[in-house]
Design an enzyme around this catalytic site. Structure first.
Site, mmCIF file in Angstrom:
data_model
loop_
_atom_site.group_PDB
_atom_site.id
_atom_site.type_symbol
_atom_site.label_atom_id
_atom_site.label_comp_id
_atom_site.label_asym_id
_atom_site.label_seq_id
_atom_site.Cartn_x
_atom_site.Cartn_y
_atom_site.Cartn_z
ATOM 1 N N LYS A 148 0.840 -1.201 0.000
ATOM 2 C CA LYS A 148 0.000 0.000 0.000
ATOM 3 C C LYS A 148 0.877 1.254 0.000
ATOM 4 O O LYS A 148 0.666 2.183 -0.772
ATOM 5 C CB LYS A 148 -0.927 0.004 1.228
ATOM 6 N N ASP A 167 -6.662 1.036 0.976
ATOM 7 C CA ASP A 167 -6.685 1.368 2.402
ATOM 8 C C ASP A 167 -8.075 1.018 2.941
ATOM 9 O O ASP A 167 -8.872 0.381 2.245
ATOM 10 C CB ASP A 167 -6.337 2.848 2.631
#
Ligand code: SF4
Length: 240
Positions: A148, A167
């Protein structure tokens, strides 16, 4: 960079109950529905970008590490003083871990984050001539940079479409919109990569994050103000 803010209208329409929203029955209908979702996101957030303030890729990497389990707003309060105190990557590499942990204490998990930031600085200085690397494979070798984080840095700092940032907002909203049935971020990202054209990956992540902060919020989504209501059959829509 300032976060993209839109004026949220007061509730403007009655919410369509999920069972009354027709589900797409074939690939053509799924594509038409996805096109509509993307068009509405474009209309709402035409220039969405990362809300973490930064001047360069290193600062964005640090800010992204600090943003784990913390709001971007909180990180943006900490980073100006931090980058003033440690202006260069070398300053982080030579920092006292205990002192750095105290400097970033308000972002939570500060011992782990201080260890990651110092480790990242040492790795980038030692292996990448002080430049945050530009490929996913290299970035994943940097302490504190999971997929991420790497997608945030590559997309925002370098404009590299390496993947889709997943997320908590992207996870929740892509599930609500039935763009994935998975729970694991890596599997969600795999699903989104197959659905979303690559040239949209960077923008899509930021648009969905802004959408999640302002409209499709976690506990009580603002469905009566949401332009995606006609195509949304999420069971947890807010009907009243
Ligand atoms: S706010 Fe979220 S749950 Fe509500 S209609 Fe929009 S996309 Fe669906």
């Amino acid at each position: 960079m300032p976060e993209t803010e839109i004026a949220i209208p007061t509730p403007v329409h009655p919410v369509t109950p999920p069972r009354k929203v027709p589900k797409p029955k074939n690939s053509a209908e799924r594509k038409a529905r996805l096109d509509r979702i993307l068009a509405e996101l474009d209309r709402l957030f035409p220039s969405a970008t990362c809300a973490l303030h930064h001047q360069d890729a290193w600062q964005l990497l640090v800010a992204t590490i600090l943003s784990a389990q913390c709001t971007d707003e909180r990180v943006n309060k900490v980073t100006p003083g931090l980058f003033n105190k440690y202006p260069k990557i070398e300053d982080f590499a030579h920092a006292s871990q205990d002192e750095l942990a105290q400097d970033i204490r308000s972002t939570g998990f500060f011992n782990n984050k201080a260890r990651s930031v110092i480790g990242a600085a040492k790795k980038i200085l030692g292996d990448y001539q002080g430049q945050v690397p530009r490929t996913m494979e290299e970035l994943l070798s940097v302490p504190g940079a999971a997929r991420k984080t790497a997608n945030v840095v590559l997309g925002t700092a370098y404009g590299v479409s390496s993947g889709v940032v997943v997320d908590t907002h992207v996870q929740r909203i892509t599930q609500r919109l039935d763009l994935t049935k998975n729970d694991e971020p890596t599997k969600i990202e795999d699903d989104l990569i197959k659905l979303i054209p690559q040239e949209r990956w960077i923008l899509f992540s930021h648009q969905v994050i802004h959408f999640g902060r302002q409209i499709c919020i976690a506990r009580k989504p603002r469905c009566a103000s949401c332009p995606l209501d006609p195509v949304c059959y999420a069971k947890d829509k807010t009907l009243a």
